[in-house]
Design a protein around this motif. Structure first.
Motif, mmCIF file in Angstrom:
data_model
loop_
_atom_site.group_PDB
_atom_site.id
_atom_site.type_symbol
_atom_site.label_atom_id
_atom_site.label_comp_id
_atom_site.label_asym_id
_atom_site.label_seq_id
_atom_site.Cartn_x
_atom_site.Cartn_y
_atom_site.Cartn_z
ATOM 1 N N THR A 1 64.470 62.545 61.083
ATOM 2 C CA THR A 1 65.272 63.307 60.668
ATOM 3 C C THR A 1 65.650 63.139 59.220
ATOM 4 O O THR A 1 65.521 62.125 58.812
ATOM 5 C CB THR A 1 66.687 62.631 61.583
ATOM 6 N N ARG A 2 65.944 64.302 58.777
ATOM 7 C CA ARG A 2 66.363 64.329 57.412
ATOM 8 C C ARG A 2 67.659 65.280 57.201
ATOM 9 O O ARG A 2 67.998 65.916 58.116
ATOM 10 C CB ARG A 2 65.309 65.135 56.611
ATOM 11 N N GLU A 3 68.181 64.908 56.142
ATOM 12 C CA GLU A 3 69.696 65.585 56.012
ATOM 13 C C GLU A 3 69.611 66.506 54.571
ATOM 14 O O GLU A 3 69.244 65.760 53.515
ATOM 15 C CB GLU A 3 70.721 64.713 55.869
ATOM 16 N N MET A 4 70.262 67.555 54.581
ATOM 17 C CA MET A 4 70.579 68.362 53.447
ATOM 18 C C MET A 4 72.017 68.365 53.092
ATOM 19 O O MET A 4 73.016 68.639 53.878
ATOM 20 C CB MET A 4 70.128 69.619 53.680
ATOM 21 N N ALA A 5 72.201 68.003 51.699
ATOM 22 C CA ALA A 5 73.438 67.867 51.523
ATOM 23 C C ALA A 5 73.767 69.034 50.529
ATOM 24 O O ALA A 5 72.828 69.619 49.989
ATOM 25 C CB ALA A 5 73.934 66.475 50.546
ATOM 26 N N PRO A 6 75.155 69.228 49.789
ATOM 27 C CA PRO A 6 75.218 70.165 48.893
ATOM 28 C C PRO A 6 74.504 69.651 47.367
ATOM 29 O O PRO A 6 73.980 68.714 47.550
ATOM 30 C CB PRO A 6 76.799 69.892 48.479
ATOM 31 N N PHE A 7 74.361 70.350 46.374
ATOM 32 C CA PHE A 7 73.618 70.078 45.210
ATOM 33 C C PHE A 7 74.239 68.614 44.836
ATOM 34 O O PHE A 7 75.536 68.123 45.043
ATOM 35 C CB PHE A 7 74.089 70.875 44.026
#
Length: 390
Positions: free
Chosen positions: A120-126
């Motif tokens: 699992t990986r997570e993408m956040a805002p800049f």
């Protein structure tokens, strides 16, 4: 600043990529896996085809060799599709990138989560680690770090208004996460106003005119759809009465402001302080995730003593005290030394090893007061992403 290199590194094996809408998951996938076979379940026709017959996925990918990447965007819309993904991982040896803006259906539906075959990986805002010297601090505190907001700041209020409304329509109403939207809308505004504060479910229930149990359900929806995170109180087992209420931080200060219906009001000093805390928490979570630190975050409160953030760097053992790094965050341009007292008081008890004492504020000068480092926000962010905070 049209192209921003993201900190997240693409795994070499199958993975889930979770993150709120609008943080750049699809853009990142297309850049990192530009030769992949790509499916977007927001395409109504594709969604209807695969929801009726998940086995069509194999035919749509075609006769591809082993190690071919297959991207499925918004995978949570068809949880049953994961059974077919699992089969194809085994039979075809294809690698899958499975992105989604909500893990709620996957986590709560008892669906096939690929038995550990996908990480699992997570993408956040800049983040500051991605924008560097182009990081617009004041703009970030006012409007947040969603890519569209950062790249088109003049449209920020309209973008954030549309974001909140789109979220209500797509994530809540269309996916049937709540039976009635109106009570959730009332709750959402209160939750926005409570950003960065301790959560008292009974008070929120009274203000939103909903049952207390519904408040807990609504917060779990925000958490599962990755719109916010709870910060638990630090309870190292000391024999004192420690605060039990959790704090709730939205994933983005601008979205919190939009939820609170404050986008067209002047930014108040109190809100500015919580916006700074939200931004600092966001940057710590990004650094923690992309660098594989896996450190737990807390806040600490005993009586009148409160510490904004506690980073646990060593758990208590039979032979050692717990070890922590403590942060005090203030939305002020001048540092008041009384703000050091909570952290110094914790250190003086001797029950916990306080490895670092750090203050973060909106001033421009650094100070070092007998082991306590006071840093301007941008200097703190530089040191954080260089790995010099934790």
């Amino acid at each position: 600043m049209e192209t921003v290199s993201r900190l997240l590194v693409c795994p070499k094996r199958s993975f889930f990529l979770f993150g709120p809408r609008g943080v750049g998951k699809s853009t990142w996938l297309k850049k990192e896996l530009h030769r992949a076979v790509y499916f977007n379940l927001l395409d109504t026709r594709l969604y209807l085809e695969l929801s009726r017959a998940p086995s069509l996925l194999e035919a749509k990918v075609g006769d591809k060799p082993a190690d071919t990447w297959v991207c499925v965007d918004e995978v949570q819309k068809i949880p049953d599709l994961l059974n077919e993904v699992h089969r194809l991982m085994e039979s075809k040896r294809w690698k899958f990138a499975l992105s989604g803006s909500s893990a709620r259906k996957l986590r709560r539906g008892g669906v096939n989560l690929l038995a550990g075959r996908a990480i699992t990986r997570e993408m956040a805002p800049f983040s500051y680690g991605e924008l560097g010297n182009k990081f617009p601090l004041r703009q970030v505190l006012e409007w947040g770090l969603l890519p569209l907001v950062v790249l088109h700041p003049h449209d920020a209020p309209d973008t954030l208004t549309a974001y909140v409304h789109t979220y209500l329509k797509e994530e809540i109403k269309e996916e049937g996460l709540v039976r009635k939207v109106e009570p959730f809308v009332r709750f959402l505004e209160i939750a926005g106003l409570m950003n960065g504060q301790q959560i008292n479910s009974e008070n929120i229930a009274r203000d939103a005119h909903i049952p207390r149990s519904t408040v807990d359900v609504y917060f779990s929806i925000l958490e599962d759809t990755l719109l916010g995170y709870f910060l638990k109180p630090y309870r190292p087992g000391a024999k004192v009465r420690e605060q039990a209420h959790r704090k709730f931080y939205w994933f983005d200060a601008g979205v919190a402001r939009g939820a609170a219906n404050l986008l067209y009001d002047p930014l108040e000093p109190g809100w500015l302080g919580y916006a700074l805390e939200t931004m600092i928490f966001h940057e710590m979570r990004v650094h923690n995730h992309v660098r594989g630190k896996n450190r737990p975050f807390y806040y600490y409160r005993v009586g009148g003593i409160e510490i904004d953030f506690v980073i646990e760097t060593r758990k208590r053992t039979m032979s050692q005290k717990p070890e922590v790094i403590c942060l005090e965050v203030k939305g002020s341009k001048k540092w008041d030394r009384k703000w050091e007292k909570p952290i110094r008081s914790l250190k003086e008890t001797g029950r916990i090893s306080v490895k670092k004492m750090v203050g973060v504020y909106l001033g421009e000068e650094s100070f070092h007061f007998n082991g306590f480092d006071v840093l301007p926000a941008l200097e703190f962010l530089t040191l954080l992403h260089e790995g010099k905070i934790f």
